[in-house]
Design an enzyme around this catalytic site. Structure first.
Site, mmCIF file in Angstrom:
data_model
loop_
_atom_site.group_PDB
_atom_site.id
_atom_site.type_symbol
_atom_site.label_atom_id
_atom_site.label_comp_id
_atom_site.label_asym_id
_atom_site.label_seq_id
_atom_site.Cartn_x
_atom_site.Cartn_y
_atom_site.Cartn_z
ATOM 1 N N ARG A 22 -41.739 7.005 55.494
ATOM 2 C CA ARG A 22 -41.353 7.676 56.729
ATOM 3 C C ARG A 22 -42.595 7.992 57.551
ATOM 4 O O ARG A 22 -43.555 8.579 57.044
ATOM 5 C CB ARG A 22 -40.574 8.960 56.439
ATOM 6 N N SER A 113 -33.630 9.896 57.409
ATOM 7 C CA SER A 113 -32.680 10.905 56.937
ATOM 8 C C SER A 113 -32.510 12.055 57.918
ATOM 9 O O SER A 113 -32.000 11.872 59.008
ATOM 10 C CB SER A 113 -33.111 11.417 55.564
ATOM 11 N N HIS A 114 -32.952 13.252 57.537
ATOM 12 C CA HIS A 114 -32.724 14.455 58.323
ATOM 13 C C HIS A 114 -33.845 14.731 59.323
ATOM 14 O O HIS A 114 -33.823 15.747 60.000
ATOM 15 C CB HIS A 114 -32.570 15.649 57.384
ATOM 16 N N LYS A 126 -36.513 2.182 53.352
ATOM 17 C CA LYS A 126 -36.590 2.227 51.897
ATOM 18 C C LYS A 126 -35.822 1.064 51.302
ATOM 19 O O LYS A 126 -34.925 0.491 51.940
ATOM 20 C CB LYS A 126 -36.059 3.553 51.353
ATOM 21 N N ASP A 278 -26.000 14.694 57.733
ATOM 22 C CA ASP A 278 -27.323 14.490 58.320
ATOM 23 C C ASP A 278 -27.455 13.110 58.957
ATOM 24 O O ASP A 278 -26.468 12.409 59.165
ATOM 25 C CB ASP A 278 -28.403 14.678 57.259
ATOM 26 N N ASP A 280 -28.501 10.078 58.048
ATOM 27 C CA ASP A 280 -28.006 8.871 57.392
ATOM 28 C C ASP A 280 -26.770 9.103 56.540
ATOM 29 O O ASP A 280 -26.312 8.199 55.835
ATOM 30 C CB ASP A 280 -29.105 8.228 56.548
ATOM 31 N N ASP A 282 -26.129 11.186 53.922
ATOM 32 C CA ASP A 282 -26.134 11.450 52.484
ATOM 33 C C ASP A 282 -26.184 12.939 52.132
ATOM 34 O O ASP A 282 -26.063 13.307 50.975
ATOM 35 C CB ASP A 282 -27.273 10.692 51.779
ATOM 36 N N ARG A 283 -26.342 13.789 53.134
ATOM 37 C CA ARG A 283 -26.368 15.229 52.870
ATOM 38 C C ARG A 283 -25.130 15.916 53.435
ATOM 39 O O ARG A 283 -24.450 15.351 54.279
ATOM 40 C CB ARG A 283 -27.623 15.863 53.477
ATOM 41 N N THR A 345 -37.238 16.299 41.979
ATOM 42 C CA THR A 345 -36.570 16.078 43.254
ATOM 43 C C THR A 345 -36.644 14.597 43.618
ATOM 44 O O THR A 345 -37.671 13.955 43.448
ATOM 45 C CB THR A 345 -37.226 16.931 44.350
ATOM 46 N N GLU A 364 -28.571 18.184 44.389
ATOM 47 C CA GLU A 364 -29.854 18.768 44.742
ATOM 48 C C GLU A 364 -29.626 19.944 45.692
ATOM 49 O O GLU A 364 -28.692 19.921 46.498
ATOM 50 C CB GLU A 364 -30.755 17.742 45.431
ATOM 51 N N SER A 366 -31.119 20.559 48.238
ATOM 52 C CA SER A 366 -31.379 20.136 49.612
ATOM 53 C C SER A 366 -30.141 19.499 50.231
ATOM 54 O O SER A 366 -30.236 18.499 50.949
ATOM 55 C CB SER A 366 -32.569 19.174 49.653
ATOM 56 N N LYS A 377 -26.875 10.090 47.286
ATOM 57 C CA LYS A 377 -26.170 11.279 47.766
ATOM 58 C C LYS A 377 -25.076 10.812 48.721
ATOM 59 O O LYS A 377 -25.192 9.763 49.338
ATOM 60 C CB LYS A 377 -27.136 12.202 48.525
ATOM 61 N N ARG A 497 -42.319 24.176 50.392
ATOM 62 C CA ARG A 497 -41.005 24.735 50.072
ATOM 63 C C ARG A 497 -41.165 25.765 48.953
ATOM 64 O O ARG A 497 -41.783 25.489 47.918
ATOM 65 C CB ARG A 497 -40.037 23.635 49.639
#
Length: 544
Positions: A22, A113-114, A126, A278, A280, A282-283, A345, A364, A366, A377, A497
Site C-alpha cells: 500500500r 482497504s479502509h 496484494k 469498508d 474493499d 472485508d470489514r 494480526t 479480528e 479491527s 474477512k 495502536r
C-alpha cells in the site's frame, strides 16, 4: 499484438505489509512502479503459465488503469485465463469466492482497504493464493526479494479491454472473462443463511435496517442482497454507489469515519439495526438502536449463536482471533468445548487453521470477521449473520449483547489509534517498551500488578512457521491487558495502536461507559509507554 520486454531498475520500498503493498497513488503512478511489483509476483509463481487468475479491486482511483496494465502483463507472462470483475469492481471476499469457486491458481486484488482514495489518496495491491486467502509470509517475502533484483518486465502491446459489460475476450493467447462478481457471492450467502426468515423480518413492517457502504465496493452487493433479494425498502443501502474517491470520505467502518451511520442509529426514530463496510468489503461495523457492538464482542456473539444459523448448525471445529482482539470469544470457546487459537494480526494467519479444519470462525478487533466459507474477512457475511441471529431470536441487538455479557462476563475493550505520527517516535516508543520487559514483571500500578511483559511470537500449529515481534503485550494479574502495535496498513508516517482490555464478570458493573471503565488502565498505559511524548499527541486520532 506483440510481447515487449522493458528494462527496469528495482525500487527499495516494495515490501508488502500486513495485507499487500500500500502506497500513495502518486507512488504507484511512478514509471515502472506498478509493473515492477506485478512482474515480481509473476516471477515468484513458477507454475503460473496456463493457469487461471482472478483480478479486480475496490473501484478506487487508479483501479481501472492498473487492471488494464495487469491484464497485458498477465498475457505476456503466459497466464491462461483471467476472470475480472465487471467495471473492474470486485470485493475482497467476492474475489476469494471466485478463486475458490473456479479452482483458480490465485488472484490479484487492488485495494488499500479502509485507507482514503482519490488522486491524493492511497492505492494497494496484494496476491491471494489458491485457497482464496492472502499470500502467506513465505510468498510475500519471495515477491519482495524479487522486487530488489528485478531488471525487466514483460507486457503485451495491445488496446485496452472493455470492462463495462460481461463477456469473453482474447488478449494475445490469454482468455479474459469479464464476470458478474455479485451473483456467485449471493449464491454462497444463500447456502449459509436463512434468506426466507431474514426476508420475513425485513418485510414484516416492524424491523428496519440501514446499511452504509461508504461509497465503496459493497454498494452493488448490498443493494442486490438487502433491497432486491431480501425485500428491504429502497434506500436501506446508503452511499451505495462506488466512487473513485469514496465521496471524499474515509472508507473505514468505525465510530469516527462512519459518523453519518452512527448519527442515524443514535438519532430519533432510529432503525433497529445498522451496519457499515469498508473500501474493499472485508470489514464490518454492527450497530443496534442507540447501541454499538464492539468487534470483539461481535465475534463472541456470532460464535455463541452459530448453532442458530443454517450453515453452522452442526457445530464449529474451533475459533481463532488475532492477539490484540479481546478474550471474549475465548470464554465462548471454553463453554462450547472447542479450541481457540490466538494468532498475529493479519488474515493470512488464519488460512492454515481454516484449511486444516482447526477453526470455523475467525475474527479480528479491527472490524473483521468471517468463516471457512472463504479465506478472507467478509463484511456482508457478518451483517447477514447478525440479521439471521436477530430473526431467530426476535430480540434487539442490545438485548442479545447484554444477555451475552450476563452469561460470559464483559470484556471492556478499546483501541486507541495514533495515526500518521513520526516513524522515528513510534519506533522509539516500541523499543523503550521492549527494554523494560525484565523490570516490568511484578511492578504494581495502582490496582494493577504486571504478570508478564513480552513481544508476541506465534508458531503456526499446522506448518510450524514462526512469526516474531507481533506486538508488545503487558498482562496483569487480574486478566487485564495493554497491547502496543505499529500498524502495517498505513502509508504515511506510522500508526501506533494501543489496545486496552479489562474483564468484568459482575453484571451489575457491566453498563459503565467503556472509556470510564478503562480509565485507570489508560493512565497505566501512559505511565509505562509515555505515549504523549513519543507520538507528540495529546489524544488518539480514533478511539474504538
Amino acid at each position: 499484438m506483440s510481447i515487449i520486454k522493458i528494462s527496469t531498475t528495482p525500487f527499495d520500498d516494495q515490501k508488502p505489509g500486513t495485507s499487500g503493498l500500500r502506497k500513495a497513488v502518486t507512488v504507484f503512478q511512478k514509471s515502472h512502479y506498478l509493473e515492477n511489483f506485478v512482474q515480481s509476483i509473476f516471477d515468484s509463481l513458477p507454475e503460473l503459465k496456463g493457469k487461471t487468475l482472478v483480478l479486480g479491486g475496490d473501484g478506487r482511483y487508479y483501479n481501472r488503469q492498473a487492471i488494464q496494465t495487469i491484464l497485458k502483463m498477465a498475457s505476456a507472462n503466459g497466464v491462461g485465463r483471467v476472470l475480472v470483475g465487471c467495471d473492474g469492481i470486485l470485493s475482497t471476499p467476492a474475489a476469494s469466492c471466485l478463486i475458490r469457486g473456479n479452482n483458480a491458481y490465485g488472484g490479484i486484488i487492488l485495494s488499500a482497504s479502509h485507507n482514503p482514495g482519490g488522486e491524493n489518496g492511497d492505492f494497494g495491491i496484494k496476491y491471494n493464493v489458491t485457497n482464496g486467502g492472502p499470500a502467506p509470509e513465505k510468498v510475500t517475502e519471495a515477491i519482495y526479494q524479487r522486487t530488489l533484483t528485478i531488471q525487466e518486465y514483460f507486457i503485451l502491446e495491445s488496446a485496452d479491454i472493455n470492462l463495462s459489460n460481461q463477456g469473453s475476450f482474447k488478449l494475445g493467447d490469454m482468455d479474459v472473462e469479464v464476470v458478474d462478481s455479485v451473483k456467485p457471492y449471493i449464491e454462497l450467502m444463500e447456502s449459509l443463511f436463512d434468506f426466507d426468515l431474514i426476508k420475513k423480518m425485513l418485510t414484516g413492517g416492524q424491523f428496519k435496517m440501514c446499511m452504509d457502504s461508504l461509497h465503496a465496493v459493497t454498494g452493488p452487493y448490498a443493494k442486490a442482497i438487502f433491497e432486491q433479494k431480501l425485500g428491504a425498502t429502497e434506500g436501506t443501502v446508503i452511499n451505495g454507489t462506488p466512487l473513485e474517491d469514496f465521496g471524499g470520505g474515509h472508507p473505514d467502518p468505525n465510530l469516527v469515519y462512519a459518523k453519518g451511520l452512527v448519527d442515524i442509529l443514535f438519532g430519533d426514530n432510529a432503525p433497529d439495526f445498522g451496519a457499515a463496510s469498508d473500501g474493499d468489503g472485508d470489514r464490518n461495523m454492527i450497530l443496534g438502536k442507540h447501541f454499538f457492538v464492539n468487534p470483539s464482542d461481535s465475534l463472541a456473539v456470532i460464535t455463541a449463536n452459530a448453532h442458530l444459523v443454517k450453515g453452522y448448525k452442526d457445530g464449529l471445529a474451533g475459533v481463532a482471533r488475532s492477539m490484540p482482539t479481546s478474550a471474549a470469544v475465548d470464554r465462548v470457546a471454553e463453554k462450547l468445548g472447542i479450541d481457540c487459537y490466538e494468532t498475529p494480526t493479519g488474515w493470512k494467519f488464519f488460512g492454515n487453521l481454516l484449511d486444516a479444519n482447526k477453526a470455523t470462525i475467525c475474527g479480528e478487533e479491527s472490524f473483521g470477521t468471517s468463516s471457512n466459507h472463504i479465506r478472507e474477512k467478509d463484511g456482508l457475511w457478518a451483517v447477514l449473520f447478525w440479521l439471521n441471529i436477530l430473526a431467530v431470536r426476535g430480540e434487539s441487538v442490545e438485548q442479545i449483547v447484554k444477555s451475552h455479557w450476563q452469561t460470559y462476563g464483559r470484556n471492556f475493550y478499546s483501541r486507541h489509534d495514533y495515526e500518521e505520527v513520526a516513524t522515528e517516535g513510534a519506533n522509539e516508543l516500541v523499543n523503550q517498551l521492549r527494554s523494560q520487559f525484565d523490570t516490568l514483571v511484578s511492578k504494581t500500578y495502582g490496582k494493577y500488578t504486571v504478570q508478564y511483559a513480552d513481544d508476541f511470537s506465534y508458531t503456526d500449529p499446522v506448518d510450524g512457521s514462526i512469526s516474531e515481534k507481533q506486538g508488545v503485550r503487558i498482562g496483569f494479574s487480574d486478566g487485564s491487558r495493554i497491547i502496543f502495535r505499529l500498524s502495517g496498513t498505513g502509508t504515511k508516517g506510522a500508526t501506533v495502536r494501543v489496545y486496552l482490555e479489562s474483564y468484568e464478570p459482575d453484571s451489575n458493573k457491566q453498563d459503565l461507559d467503556t472509556q470510564e471503565a478503562l480509565g485507570d488502565l489508560i493512565q497505566v498505559a501512559e505511565e509505562i509507554a509515555h505515549i504523549k511524548k513519543y507520538t507528540n499527541r495529546d489524544k488518539p486520532t480514533v478511539i474504538t
